[in-house]
Design a protein around this motif. Structure first.
Motif, short mmCIF file in Angstrom:
data_model
loop_
_atom_site.label_atom_id
_atom_site.label_comp_id
_atom_site.label_asym_id
_atom_site.label_seq_id
_atom_site.Cartn_x
_atom_site.Cartn_y
_atom_site.Cartn_z
N TRP A 1 0.84 -1.20 0.00
CA TRP A 1 0.00 0.00 0.00
C TRP A 1 0.88 1.25 0.00
O TRP A 1 0.60 2.21 -0.74
CB TRP A 1 -0.93 0.01 1.22
CG TRP A 1 -1.80 1.23 1.24
CD1 TRP A 1 -3.00 1.39 0.61
CD2 TRP A 1 -1.52 2.47 1.90
NE1 TRP A 1 -3.48 2.66 0.84
CE2 TRP A 1 -2.60 3.34 1.63
CE3 TRP A 1 -0.47 2.92 2.68
CZ2 TRP A 1 -2.64 4.64 2.12
CZ3 TRP A 1 -0.52 4.22 3.18
CH2 TRP A 1 -1.60 5.06 2.90
N SER B 1 -6.07 3.42 -8.22
CA SER B 1 -6.96 2.37 -7.70
C SER B 1 -6.20 1.24 -7.00
O SER B 1 -6.80 0.50 -6.22
CB SER B 1 -7.83 1.81 -8.81
OG SER B 1 -7.09 0.98 -9.68
N ASN C 1 -6.14 2.14 -3.37
CA ASN C 1 -7.53 2.19 -2.93
C ASN C 1 -8.10 0.79 -2.72
O ASN C 1 -8.81 0.54 -1.74
CB ASN C 1 -8.39 2.94 -3.94
CG ASN C 1 -8.13 4.42 -3.96
OD1 ASN C 1 -7.49 4.96 -3.07
ND2 ASN C 1 -8.60 5.10 -4.99
N ASN C 2 -7.80 -0.13 -3.63
CA ASN C 2 -8.30 -1.50 -3.49
C ASN C 2 -7.66 -2.22 -2.32
O ASN C 2 -8.34 -2.99 -1.62
CB ASN C 2 -8.07 -2.28 -4.79
CG ASN C 2 -9.13 -1.97 -5.82
OD1 ASN C 2 -10.31 -1.95 -5.51
ND2 ASN C 2 -8.71 -1.72 -7.03
N GLU D 1 -9.44 -0.70 0.77
CA GLU D 1 -10.83 -1.13 0.88
C GLU D 1 -10.93 -2.60 1.25
O GLU D 1 -11.73 -2.99 2.11
CB GLU D 1 -11.58 -0.87 -0.43
CG GLU D 1 -13.05 -1.21 -0.34
CD GLU D 1 -13.83 -0.83 -1.58
OE1 GLU D 1 -15.02 -1.22 -1.64
OE2 GLU D 1 -13.28 -0.18 -2.48
N GLY D 2 -10.12 -3.43 0.64
CA GLY D 2 -10.14 -4.85 0.95
C GLY D 2 -9.74 -5.14 2.38
O GLY D 2 -10.31 -6.01 3.04
N ARG E 1 -12.58 -4.70 4.77
CA ARG E 1 -13.73 -5.59 4.62
C ARG E 1 -13.76 -6.59 5.76
O ARG E 1 -12.81 -6.74 6.52
CB ARG E 1 -13.69 -6.32 3.28
CG ARG E 1 -13.88 -5.42 2.08
CD ARG E 1 -15.31 -4.91 2.06
NE ARG E 1 -15.51 -3.99 0.95
CZ ARG E 1 -16.53 -4.06 0.13
NH1 ARG E 1 -17.43 -5.01 0.25
NH2 ARG E 1 -16.66 -3.16 -0.82
N ARG F 1 -9.96 -10.90 -2.54
CA ARG F 1 -10.62 -10.47 -3.78
C ARG F 1 -10.15 -9.07 -4.18
O ARG F 1 -9.85 -8.80 -5.34
CB ARG F 1 -12.14 -10.50 -3.59
CG ARG F 1 -12.91 -10.24 -4.85
CD ARG F 1 -14.37 -10.64 -4.69
NE ARG F 1 -14.97 -10.10 -3.50
CZ ARG F 1 -15.73 -9.00 -3.48
NH1 ARG F 1 -15.98 -8.34 -4.60
NH2 ARG F 1 -16.25 -8.57 -2.36
N PHE F 2 -10.06 -8.16 -3.20
CA PHE F 2 -9.62 -6.80 -3.50
C PHE F 2 -8.13 -6.74 -3.84
O PHE F 2 -7.70 -5.88 -4.60
CB PHE F 2 -9.97 -5.86 -2.34
CG PHE F 2 -11.38 -5.36 -2.42
CD1 PHE F 2 -11.68 -4.16 -3.05
CD2 PHE F 2 -12.43 -6.10 -1.88
CE1 PHE F 2 -12.99 -3.70 -3.14
CE2 PHE F 2 -13.73 -5.66 -1.96
CZ PHE F 2 -14.01 -4.45 -2.59
N PHE G 1 -8.09 -7.36 -7.40
CA PHE G 1 -8.44 -6.12 -8.13
C PHE G 1 -7.21 -5.22 -8.24
O PHE G 1 -6.95 -4.64 -9.30
CB PHE G 1 -9.56 -5.36 -7.42
CG PHE G 1 -10.88 -6.07 -7.37
CD1 PHE G 1 -11.23 -7.06 -8.27
CD2 PHE G 1 -11.79 -5.75 -6.38
CE1 PHE G 1 -12.45 -7.70 -8.22
CE2 PHE G 1 -13.02 -6.38 -6.31
CZ PHE G 1 -13.34 -7.35 -7.23
N ALA G 2 -6.48 -5.08 -7.13
CA ALA G 2 -5.26 -4.26 -7.13
C ALA G 2 -4.25 -4.83 -8.12
O ALA G 2 -3.59 -4.07 -8.85
CB ALA G 2 -4.67 -4.18 -5.73
N SER H 1 -5.15 -3.81 -11.56
CA SER H 1 -4.80 -2.42 -11.81
C SER H 1 -3.30 -2.28 -12.05
O SER H 1 -2.86 -1.50 -12.91
CB SER H 1 -5.22 -1.53 -10.64
OG SER H 1 -6.62 -1.51 -10.53
#
Length: 76
Positions: free
Chosen positions: A12, A44, A47-48, A51-52, A55, A63-64, A67-68, A71
């Motif tokens: 991150w 993103s 951000n992913n 956010e993940g 959760r 899952r997030f 997504f990262a 990206s």
């Protein structure tokens, strides 16, 4: 020891620096659509991750992270 905050995740932290580098690289680009797509994808990533992390389950976090990763591939 488990990570308590997403800000402690090294991925991150590094992902936070990426959009700044992208803005510098593409700052003078006239291809506005491409520049916008790449900068949004760079933003993103962190951000992913964030956010993940916030959760309710490891499955959601995983899952997030995918997504990262997507990206990251888009930026690459």
């Amino acid at each position: 020891m488990a990570i308590q905050k997403f800000k402690d995740i090294i991925a991150w932290q590094k992902a936070q620096d990426l959009p700044t580098e992208i803005y510098l690289i593409f700052g003078l680009s006239k291809d506005f659509g491409f520049k916008d797509q790449v900068t949004r994808a760079a933003i993103s990533i962190s951000n992913n991750i964030a956010e993940g992390f916030d959760r309710s389950s490891d499955a959601d976090f995983s899952r997030f992270l995918y997504f990262a990763l997507g990206s990251c591939s888009e930026v690459r």
